[in-house]
Design a protein around this motif. Structure first.
Motif, PDB file in Angstrom:
ATOM      1  N   LYS A   1       0.834   8.307   3.217  1.00 14.91           N
ATOM      2  CA  LYS A   1       1.525   9.574   3.431  1.00 14.91           C
ATOM      3  C   LYS A   1       1.300   9.946   4.887  1.00 14.91           C
ATOM      4  O   LYS A   1       0.234  10.418   5.265  1.00 14.91           O
ATOM      5  CB  LYS A   1       0.995  10.643   2.496  1.00 14.91           C
TER       6      LYS A   1
ATOM      7  N   ALA B   1       6.140  10.007   2.751  1.00 19.12           N
ATOM      8  CA  ALA B   1       5.487   9.025   1.879  1.00 19.12           C
ATOM      9  C   ALA B   1       6.228   7.697   1.940  1.00 19.12           C
ATOM     10  O   ALA B   1       7.452   7.647   1.856  1.00 19.12           O
ATOM     11  CB  ALA B   1       5.447   9.539   0.449  1.00 19.12           C
ATOM     12  N   ARG B   2       5.472   6.638   2.120  1.00 18.43           N
ATOM     13  CA  ARG B   2       6.029   5.296   2.168  1.00 18.43           C
ATOM     14  C   ARG B   2       5.139   4.351   1.363  1.00 18.43           C
ATOM     15  O   ARG B   2       3.921   4.519   1.310  1.00 18.43           O
ATOM     16  CB  ARG B   2       6.108   4.771   3.603  1.00 18.43           C
ATOM     17  N   ALA B   3       5.751   3.338   0.790  1.00 16.83           N
ATOM     18  CA  ALA B   3       5.025   2.286   0.099  1.00 16.83           C
ATOM     19  C   ALA B   3       5.577   0.954   0.575  1.00 16.83           C
ATOM     20  O   ALA B   3       6.776   0.812   0.783  1.00 16.83           O
ATOM     21  CB  ALA B   3       5.172   2.421  -1.413  1.00 16.83           C
TER      22      ALA B   3
ATOM     23  N   ASP C   1       0.853  -1.182   0.000  1.00 21.03           N
ATOM     24  CA  ASP C   1       0.000   0.000   0.000  1.00 21.03           C
ATOM     25  C   ASP C   1       0.892   1.237   0.000  1.00 21.03           C
ATOM     26  O   ASP C   1       2.110   1.137   0.152  1.00 21.03           O
ATOM     27  CB  ASP C   1      -0.895  -0.003   1.251  1.00 21.03           C
ATOM     28  N   GLU C   2       0.286   2.372  -0.185  1.00 20.14           N
ATOM     29  CA  GLU C   2       0.987   3.641  -0.110  1.00 20.14           C
ATOM     30  C   GLU C   2       0.331   4.482   0.980  1.00 20.14           C
ATOM     31  O   GLU C   2      -0.894   4.566   1.064  1.00 20.14           O
ATOM     32  CB  GLU C   2       0.886   4.365  -1.450  1.00 20.14           C
TER      33      GLU C   2
END
Length: 185
Positions: free
Chosen positions: A52, A72-74, A49-50
């Motif tokens: 913020k 932001a991370r995925a 998933d993504e």
């Protein structure tokens, strides 16, 4: 890259007894130590998933919250909600997690309290920080009459939030603690 959003709610004085055991079928993730005496009320896992993570006070534009700055991370996402023992302050719980996670290589990237967190105390998961952190299907998953929904409640107090980041592993964790209000679903 893995990350988790951990939400911790505090017990307010209420007319009904809070749960004393984890919701059936829920377990802790393997690498996160829960606050002593806490009860797991909600867990949502997504393989990829993504997210913020807000790293600034959220603002509201046309009933859509956004944060001017975010991390932001995925990757893998796990969202948890715990109910902590009575008598513990949101700050105490937040600092406990920060201390434990610092030992694992996490540093605090951003932290806020109260109004600086941009949380609408009337319904925290429909506005501001709460809406930005929770999975879009949270309300449908927990329903109206569950421990997770009741621990969220309305008229919340003493909201605390921190984003912790581990630059070595790329993992990030968002922690939000609060005292549920006296009105809940």
């Amino acid at each position: 890259m893995a990350f988790a959003a951990t939400l911790v709610s505090m017990l307010a004085a209420a007319g009904t007894l809070p749960p004393t055991q984890d919701v059936k079928g829920l377990t802790d993730p393997p690498n996160l130590k829960r606050y002593t005496g806490s009860v797991l009320l909600y867990r949502n896992d997504v393989a990829y998933d993504e997210v913020k993570f807000p790293t600034s006070t959220p603002v509201d534009a046309d009933n859509q919250p956004s944060a001017p700055r975010n991390l932001a991370r995925a990757g893998q996402r796990t969202t948890l909600q715990y109910l902590t023992p009575a008598g513990r302050s949101p700050l105490e719980v937040l600092r406990n997690y920060q201390q434990d996670l610092k030992a694992a290589g996490f540093d605090t990237a951003w932290e806020c309290a109260g109004d600086a967190c941009g949380v609408n105390s009337v319904n925290m998961f429909n506005y501001g920080l709460g809406k930005l952190l929770m999975p879009s299907n949270y309300a449908n998953q927990v329903g109206d009459n569950t421990p997770a929904a009741c621990a969220t409640g309305a008229f919340v107090k003493d909201v605390r939030y921190a984003v912790l980041d581990n630059k070595t592993t790329g993992a990030s964790i968002a922690l939000m603690t609060w005292i549920p209000g006296d009105v809940s679903v």
